[in-house]
Design a protein around this motif. Structure first.
Motif, short mmCIF file in Angstrom:
data_model
loop_
_atom_site.label_atom_id
_atom_site.label_comp_id
_atom_site.label_asym_id
_atom_site.label_seq_id
_atom_site.Cartn_x
_atom_site.Cartn_y
_atom_site.Cartn_z
N ILE A 130 0.85 -1.20 0.00
CA ILE A 130 0.00 0.00 0.00
C ILE A 130 0.88 1.24 0.00
O ILE A 130 0.69 2.16 -0.81
CB ILE A 130 -0.93 0.01 1.23
N VAL A 160 -3.40 -5.18 -4.95
CA VAL A 160 -2.94 -4.83 -3.60
C VAL A 160 -4.02 -5.16 -2.57
O VAL A 160 -3.72 -5.70 -1.50
CB VAL A 160 -2.51 -3.35 -3.53
N CYS A 161 -5.25 -4.86 -2.90
CA CYS A 161 -6.36 -5.18 -1.97
C CYS A 161 -6.43 -6.69 -1.71
O CYS A 161 -6.61 -7.11 -0.56
CB CYS A 161 -7.68 -4.68 -2.52
N VAL A 216 -3.57 -7.73 0.60
CA VAL A 216 -3.80 -7.30 1.98
C VAL A 216 -4.91 -8.14 2.63
O VAL A 216 -4.77 -8.56 3.78
CB VAL A 216 -4.13 -5.79 2.04
#
Length: 110
Positions: A74, A96-97, A100
């Protein structure tokens, strides 16, 4: 709680170190690289991140810390957008989401 804040700071410092290494990578030769201040700033920031990592690992489980270091992705995306003017596509945001979310699932204590 302080350990999780330290982990977030560690991820930020590591991402910032990478930005300085990216800037140093523009050097045209090994000699110019060795005289590039960005190389040394990046290296020092990596050492700081490593020391914070050691502090965090003393208090949290490794199986929690390592997945949560994905917060670095992030910070990297934000810093590369701000400092390097890189474009952030929807594909990058989704990637990226997902990383994570996966890390949070791994780190969650059931």
């Amino acid at each position: 709680m302080i350990y999780y804040i330290a982990l977030i700071i560690m991820a930020f410092v590591g991402a910032l170190a990478s930005i300085f290494f990216k800037k140093a990578s523009g050097s045209e030769s090994i000699k110019s690289l060795l005289f590039n201040i960005n190389l040394y700033i990046g290296g020092m920031l990596y050492v700081v991140a490593a020391l914070i990592n050691i502090f965090v690992l003393r208090h949290l489980d490794y199986s929690v810390v390592l997945p949560l270091t994905s917060i670095t992705y992030i910070w990297t995306m934000i810093l590369s957008y701000i400092t390097l003017k890189e474009k952030i596509s929807n594909k990058k945001i989704i990637g990226v989401c997902l990383i994570v979310v996966g890390a949070l699932i791994l780190a969650h204590r059931w």
